[in-house]
Scaffold this active site. Structure first.
Site, PDB file in Angstrom:
ATOM      1  N   LYS A 150       9.148  -0.052  -5.182  1.00 55.28           N
ATOM      2  CA  LYS A 150       7.947  -0.976  -5.283  1.00 55.28           C
ATOM      3  C   LYS A 150       7.031  -0.605  -6.284  1.00 55.28           C
ATOM      4  O   LYS A 150       6.512  -1.325  -7.232  1.00 55.28           O
ATOM      5  CB  LYS A 150       7.268  -0.867  -3.840  1.00 55.28           C
ATOM      6  CG  LYS A 150       7.939  -1.843  -2.930  1.00 55.28           C
ATOM      7  CD  LYS A 150       8.493  -3.217  -3.302  1.00 55.28           C
ATOM      8  CE  LYS A 150       7.101  -4.434  -3.155  1.00 55.28           C
ATOM      9  NZ  LYS A 150       7.636  -5.649  -3.533  1.00 55.28           N
ATOM     10  N   ASP A 152       0.790  -1.466  -0.086  1.00 48.77           N
ATOM     11  CA  ASP A 152      -0.024  -0.056   0.095  1.00 48.77           C
ATOM     12  C   ASP A 152       0.839   1.238  -0.105  1.00 48.77           C
ATOM     13  O   ASP A 152       0.347   2.258  -0.232  1.00 48.77           O
ATOM     14  CB  ASP A 152      -0.825   0.032   1.027  1.00 48.77           C
ATOM     15  CG  ASP A 152      -0.228  -0.167   2.452  1.00 48.77           C
ATOM     16  OD1 ASP A 152       0.951  -0.186   2.731  1.00 48.77           O
ATOM     17  OD2 ASP A 152      -1.029  -0.169   3.566  1.00 48.77           O
TER      18      ASP A 152
END
Ligand code: NAD
Ligand code: DAU
Length: 337
Positions: free
Chosen positions: A157, A126
């Site tokens: 990421k 997230d």
């Protein structure tokens, strides 16, 4: 199904290996891990004799070796957990994060193109969505929230996620991505908040809370993350992103106070804040719930008790870690904080 799990000697990958061998004894699990500071063969010790499990030590960014593994082992599904995962380390030294998280992902995707697979699943986070303000509890991350990163870790990421989506659109690689909130549970490396605090309490060391301790994280028991990935690789739609989280927001102070209350001791010490520190993460898991029927099973109150008990029952696992090179890391990170 023959599943290649990268990063399976780490926290979530290790739990995933245990979960899959238990829930799907018919499947074969091949684990590839470079055994960096975060990889630990003790985590895999309980499954090393399982005939459906095999371990290969390799770096996902080592193209030649990864191609050889695909050629020999012919995996059908790839689940990529392998990564540099700690935000504080990415602030200290970003380069290795780009090397493993971006270049390593590219090598795996190229291998998928070259040898053909049924599914490539990217385990994302997230943190690619940046953070939410503390005074807007009505806001949550959905799959449509723009990518907006804060740390070299989250930037690496997010880069990997974009590459995964590009390989799907341009080359037709059958991919899925999951973006999960903070995990906790057994085998969590003691550089991260919850295990670090448990280990410090048990060793009578102060509990270093960054800044004002009001930052919010959305905690999910690690097995619930494993069950979400299991569902996505079997029933998830190719090309899709699925957010994973259980609506369990806590401030860091609340988490640390709960650990103190459970263990009956512990002294908080407020220390200098993390640079660029994200304020709040909160996942909207509507999509994975509606499409795949996923719901978390473990409530935080139960999961944290199970986790603390695991650290009490498995002292050699984490004492081995904190007695070695970890001491230098701890001194660098917390010595003058
Ligand atoms: P971890 O640091 O505990 O484990 C990472 C594993 O990857 C280790 O076993 C390490 O040896 C291995 N590894 C590192 N570089 C490698 C390389 N070049 N080649 C092969 N193996 C390598 O991490 P974790 O907390 O288990 O996270 C796993 C994945 O889940 C990561 O991709 C992370 O971004 C993601 N994620 C983590 C969380 C969380 O709360 N921990 C939440 C959401 C997503
Ligand atoms: O949200 C998912 C992410 O969760 C994953 O992508 C990362 O791989 C994982 O490490 C985790 O990132 P965080 O930065 O949220 O986790 P960490 O355990 O490092 O810190 C949690 C919170 O606790 C954060 O607000 C910083 C704070 N903290 C952390 C440490 C280690 C402290 O206050 N003191 C500490 O000593």
């Amino acid at each position: 199904m023959k599943i290649l799990v990268t990063g399976g000697a780490g926290f979530i990958g290790g739990n995933f290996v245990h979960y899959m061998l238990r829930e799907h004894p018919e499947d074969e699990i091949l684990c590839v891990d470079a055994l960096t500071y975060a990889g630990n063969m003790e985590t895999l010790a309980p499954v090393m004799d399982n005939p459906h499990f095999k371990f290969i030590k390799a770096d996902i960014a080592d193209r030649e070796t990864i191609y050889a593994i695909f050629e020999q082992e012919k995996p059908e599904v790839i689940v990529n957990f392998a990564a540099e995962s700690h935000v504080d380390r990415s602030i200290e030294n970003p380069a290795i994060f780009l090397q493993t998280n971006v270049m390593g992902t590219q090598v795996l995707l190229d291998a998928c193109r070259k040898y053909g697979i049924q599914r490539y699943h990217q385990v994302s986070t997230d943190e690619v969505y940046g953070d939410l303000p503390l005074d807007r509890p009505d806001l949550f991350f959905t799959e449509e929230t723009p990518i907006h990163t804060s740390s070299p870790y989250s930037a690496s990421k997010a880069s990997a996620d974009l590459l995964v989506q590009a390989y799907h659109r341009t080359f037709g690689v059958p991919v899925t991505i999951s973006r999960c909130s903070n995990n906790y549970g057994p085998y969590h490396f003691p550089e991260k908040l919850i295990p670090l605090m448990i280990a410090n309490v048990l060793n009578d060391k102060p509990l270093p809370v960054y800044g004002d301790g009001k930052n919010v994280r959305d905690w999910l028991y690690v097995e619930d993350h494993c069950s979400a990935i299991d569902l996505i690789i079997r029933n998830g739609r190719v090309g899709e992103v699925y957010n994973v989280g259980g609506h369990n927001e806590k401030t860091n102070l609340e988490v640390v106070q709960l650990i103190i209350a459970t263990l009956g001791k512990g002294e908080i010490q407020f220390v200098r804040d993390r640079a660029g520190h994200d304020r709040r993460y909160a996942i909207d898991p509507t999509k994975i719930h509606n499409e795949l029927g996923w719901l978390p099973k473990t409530k935080f109150e139960d999961g944290i008790q199970k986790t603390i008990q695991w650290y009490l029952d498995n002292k050699p696992w984490w004492e081995n870690i904190i007695s070695g090179e970890y001491q230098n890391y701890y001194e660098r990170m917390y010595g003058n904080r």
